[in-house]
Design a protein around this motif. Structure first.
Motif, PDB file in Angstrom:
ATOM      1  N   ASN A  44      -8.955 102.189 -22.704  1.00 19.89           N
ATOM      2  CA  ASN A  44      -8.580 100.884 -23.260  1.00 19.89           C
ATOM      3  C   ASN A  44      -9.525 100.484 -24.387  1.00 19.89           C
ATOM      4  N   THR A  45     -10.811 100.705 -24.195  1.00 19.99           N
ATOM      5  CA  THR A  45     -11.798 100.378 -25.221  1.00 19.99           C
ATOM      6  C   THR A  45     -11.577 101.207 -26.477  1.00 19.99           C
ATOM      7  N   LEU A  46     -11.334 102.507 -26.292  1.00 17.18           N
ATOM      8  CA  LEU A  46     -11.106 103.405 -27.429  1.00 17.18           C
ATOM      9  C   LEU A  46      -9.860 103.002 -28.206  1.00 17.18           C
ATOM     10  N   GLU A  47      -8.767 102.756 -27.504  1.00 13.50           N
ATOM     11  CA  GLU A  47      -7.522 102.418 -28.200  1.00 13.50           C
ATOM     12  C   GLU A  47      -7.596 101.041 -28.855  1.00 13.50           C
ATOM     13  N   THR A  48      -8.372 100.126 -28.295  1.00 10.28           N
ATOM     14  CA  THR A  48      -8.597  98.844 -28.968  1.00 10.28           C
ATOM     15  C   THR A  48      -9.341  99.081 -30.283  1.00 10.28           C
ATOM     16  N   GLY A  49     -10.310  99.990 -30.259  1.00  8.79           N
ATOM     17  CA  GLY A  49     -11.030 100.348 -31.489  1.00  8.79           C
ATOM     18  C   GLY A  49     -10.109 100.952 -32.530  1.00  8.79           C
ATOM     19  N   LEU A 100     -18.578 105.381 -29.958  1.00  9.96           N
ATOM     20  CA  LEU A 100     -17.929 104.418 -29.064  1.00  9.96           C
ATOM     21  C   LEU A 100     -17.687 105.056 -27.694  1.00  9.96           C
ATOM     22  N   ARG A 125      -8.002  98.179 -34.107  1.00  9.93           N
ATOM     23  CA  ARG A 125      -8.770  97.274 -34.964  1.00  9.93           C
ATOM     24  C   ARG A 125      -9.202  97.914 -36.285  1.00  9.93           C
ATOM     25  N   ASP A 142     -21.170 105.729 -25.924  1.00  3.07           N
ATOM     26  CA  ASP A 142     -21.772 104.460 -25.491  1.00  3.07           C
ATOM     27  C   ASP A 142     -21.128 103.934 -24.214  1.00  3.07           C
ATOM     28  N   ASN A 143     -19.876 104.309 -23.988  1.00  2.27           N
ATOM     29  CA  ASN A 143     -19.169 103.864 -22.790  1.00  2.27           C
ATOM     30  C   ASN A 143     -19.193 104.913 -21.673  1.00  2.27           C
ATOM     31  N   SER A 170     -11.105 103.445 -17.685  1.00  2.00           N
ATOM     32  CA  SER A 170     -11.338 102.168 -18.376  1.00  2.00           C
ATOM     33  C   SER A 170     -11.804 102.369 -19.819  1.00  2.00           C
ATOM     34  N   VAL A 171     -12.383 103.522 -20.127  1.00  2.00           N
ATOM     35  CA  VAL A 171     -12.876 103.793 -21.474  1.00  2.00           C
ATOM     36  C   VAL A 171     -11.713 103.921 -22.464  1.00  2.00           C
TER      37      VAL A 171
END
Length: 114
Positions: free
Chosen positions: A73-78, A29, A81, A32-33, A70-71
């Motif tokens: 936010n994506t990591l912590e959303t992962g 993840l 989830r 990829d970002n 910005s990455v």
């Protein structure tokens, strides 16, 4: 790009293979970002200071990486989830902690070689 360190705790009911797959998923993840993984450490199964979700132990994993803000936010959303993750923390490293992390990585690499 900033340097970050994230530590997350995975549920203890996972097998070693499932734990490694989950860590690999979060590494993918990040890459990829556009993040660059600097270091990965698996601290293994450790006892928690207090129960989390009725669990008294968990698999600890640590990732150090360079990434854009910005990455995160994506990591912590992962992390939120994924039901395998019971706790996580991500810290932006300042110049002093980055130097310390460099020394720790060298020590960790020397320990692996021995």
């Amino acid at each position: 790009m900033n340097q970050y360190e994230t530590v997350f705790i995975l549920t203890p009911v996972l097998s070693d293979e499932q734990m490694k797959e989950t860590v690999a998923k979060f590494k993918k993840l990040l890459t990829d970002n556009g993040a660059e993984i600097l270091n990965e450490e698996a601290w293994g199964l450790k006892k928690l200071a207090y129960n989390i979700q009725k669990k008294s132990s968990g698999f600890y994993a640590m990732l150090e990486f360079n990434a854009e803000p910005s990455v995160i936010n994506t990591l912590e959303t992962g992390f939120r989830r994924d039901e395998k993750v019971i706790r996580y923390i991500t810290v932006k490293q300042d110049k002093y902690s980055a130097v310390y992390a460099e020394k720790r990585r060298a020590k960790w690499a020397a320990k692996k070689e021995a």
